[in-house]
Write a protein that holds these residues in place. Structure first.
Motif, mmCIF file in Angstrom:
data_model
loop_
_atom_site.group_PDB
_atom_site.id
_atom_site.type_symbol
_atom_site.label_atom_id
_atom_site.label_comp_id
_atom_site.label_asym_id
_atom_site.label_seq_id
_atom_site.Cartn_x
_atom_site.Cartn_y
_atom_site.Cartn_z
ATOM 1 N N UNK A 194 0.994 -0.835 0.372
ATOM 2 C CA UNK A 194 -0.064 0.020 -0.190
ATOM 3 C C UNK A 194 0.680 0.904 -0.194
ATOM 4 N N UNK A 195 0.139 2.236 -0.121
ATOM 5 C CA UNK A 195 0.833 3.364 -0.369
ATOM 6 C C UNK A 195 -0.194 4.697 0.253
ATOM 7 N N UNK A 196 1.033 5.575 0.480
ATOM 8 C CA UNK A 196 -0.425 7.269 0.186
ATOM 9 C C UNK A 196 0.010 7.473 -0.941
ATOM 10 N N UNK A 197 -1.322 8.061 -1.162
ATOM 11 C CA UNK A 197 -1.882 9.619 -2.652
ATOM 12 C C UNK A 197 -1.430 10.541 -2.741
ATOM 13 N N UNK A 198 -1.060 11.416 -3.585
ATOM 14 C CA UNK A 198 -0.682 12.778 -2.889
ATOM 15 C C UNK A 198 -1.901 13.525 -1.985
ATOM 16 N N UNK A 199 -3.252 13.150 -1.909
ATOM 17 C CA UNK A 199 -3.696 13.326 -0.808
ATOM 18 C C UNK A 199 -4.057 12.877 0.478
ATOM 19 N N UNK A 200 -2.325 12.168 0.689
ATOM 20 C CA UNK A 200 -1.880 11.149 2.183
ATOM 21 C C UNK A 200 -2.964 10.038 2.677
ATOM 22 N N UNK A 201 -4.196 9.079 1.387
ATOM 23 C CA UNK A 201 -5.075 8.716 2.048
ATOM 24 C C UNK A 201 -4.350 7.453 1.235
ATOM 25 N N UNK A 202 -4.252 6.593 1.969
ATOM 26 C CA UNK A 202 -3.956 4.979 1.484
ATOM 27 C C UNK A 202 -4.801 3.917 0.785
ATOM 28 N N UNK A 203 -3.354 4.012 -0.464
ATOM 29 C CA UNK A 203 -4.150 3.518 -1.629
ATOM 30 C C UNK A 203 -3.675 1.808 -1.189
ATOM 31 N N UNK A 204 -4.943 0.839 -1.418
ATOM 32 C CA UNK A 204 -4.167 -0.724 -0.850
ATOM 33 C C UNK A 204 -4.392 -1.295 -2.258
ATOM 34 N N UNK A 205 -3.083 -1.638 -2.551
ATOM 35 C CA UNK A 205 -3.085 -2.689 -3.828
ATOM 36 C C UNK A 205 -3.590 -3.544 -4.078
ATOM 37 N N UNK A 206 -4.058 -4.278 -3.841
ATOM 38 C CA UNK A 206 -5.483 -5.060 -3.260
ATOM 39 C C UNK A 206 -6.144 -4.308 -4.862
ATOM 40 N N UNK A 207 -6.054 -3.001 -4.587
ATOM 41 C CA UNK A 207 -7.425 -2.337 -5.532
ATOM 42 C C UNK A 207 -6.894 -2.941 -6.992
ATOM 43 N N UNK A 208 -5.473 -3.558 -7.614
ATOM 44 C CA UNK A 208 -4.911 -3.699 -8.393
ATOM 45 C C UNK A 208 -4.730 -4.774 -9.325
ATOM 46 N N UNK A 209 -5.255 -5.685 -8.425
ATOM 47 C CA UNK A 209 -5.067 -7.331 -8.483
ATOM 48 C C UNK A 209 -6.594 -7.491 -10.078
ATOM 49 N N UNK A 210 -5.702 -8.030 -11.479
ATOM 50 C CA UNK A 210 -6.027 -8.329 -12.263
ATOM 51 C C UNK A 210 -5.776 -7.005 -13.171
ATOM 52 N N UNK A 211 -5.115 -6.370 -13.047
ATOM 53 C CA UNK A 211 -4.983 -4.976 -13.888
ATOM 54 C C UNK A 211 -3.137 -5.010 -14.416
ATOM 55 N N UNK A 212 -2.829 -4.474 -15.645
ATOM 56 C CA UNK A 212 -1.788 -4.423 -15.657
ATOM 57 C C UNK A 212 -1.249 -2.893 -14.943
ATOM 58 N N UNK A 213 -0.007 -3.266 -14.113
ATOM 59 C CA UNK A 213 0.838 -2.086 -13.710
ATOM 60 C C UNK A 213 2.511 -1.356 -13.950
ATOM 61 N N UNK A 214 1.826 -0.281 -14.831
ATOM 62 C CA UNK A 214 3.055 0.408 -14.531
ATOM 63 C C UNK A 214 3.287 1.519 -13.807
ATOM 64 N N UNK A 215 4.975 0.844 -12.666
ATOM 65 C CA UNK A 215 4.725 1.971 -12.199
ATOM 66 C C UNK A 215 5.854 3.191 -12.127
ATOM 67 N N UNK A 216 6.042 3.645 -11.895
ATOM 68 C CA UNK A 216 7.477 5.191 -12.507
ATOM 69 C C UNK A 216 7.845 5.951 -11.291
ATOM 70 N N UNK A 217 8.666 6.515 -11.432
ATOM 71 C CA UNK A 217 9.258 7.058 -10.573
ATOM 72 C C UNK A 217 9.683 8.629 -11.005
#
Length: 155
Positions: free
Chosen positions: A7-30
């Protein structure tokens, strides 16, 4: 540890659980706002718009670790990305990607595709099952990732 346990905090500092990305193709970029690679935001946004409905998610993680090229606050980062590149893909709280304070997302990514992140706009591609299948250097333009993304979207 699995990708979906992260999980990580979004820009609004609300937690985002990566379980919500299950079944998706995810591209992560710094990402960074004052980098020579910053124009890649345009290509990333285009990939997202073109393939979101097929299951692509792009996650941007601002980092100030390389050349201090992301000095802004979360609000400033959000405003910059929206105003200059029309970014609609999810952006997260500013983090470290290397070193002792590296965010757990990046600790996990690098455990799957070993090596430190060399600069802003390094990329990791995650398949629909949560496997980190490939990493790309900063110089790799978003549009050049399309064949790999389409292959994962079609599986």
């Amino acid at each position: 540890m699995s990708f979906y346990a992260l999980s990580a905090l979004n820009l609004a500092r609300k937690p985002v659980n990566f379980e919500s990305f299950r079944g998706k193709v995810v591209l992560i970029v710094n990402v960074a706002s004052a980098c020579g690679y910053t124009p890649q935001y345009k290509g990333l946004e285009q990939l997202y718009k073109d393939h979101q409905s097929a299951g692509l998610v792009i996650l941007g993680f601002p980092s100030n670790q390389f050349g201090r090229q992301e000095p802004g606050t979360n609000e400033e980062i959000s405003d910059f990305c929206e105003r200059n590149y029309g970014v609609t893909f999810p952006l997260f709280d500013k983090i470290d990607v290397n070193g002792p304070n590296a965010h757990p997302v990046y600790t996990f990514l690098k455990s799957q595709q070993p090596g430190d992140i060399k600069w802003n706009f390094g990329k990791f591609l995650v398949d629909r099952q949560g496997n980190v299948v490939k990493s790309y250097p900063s110089s790799e333009k978003p549009e050049s990732l399309l064949p790999d993304i389409q292959e994962l979207l079609n599986n």
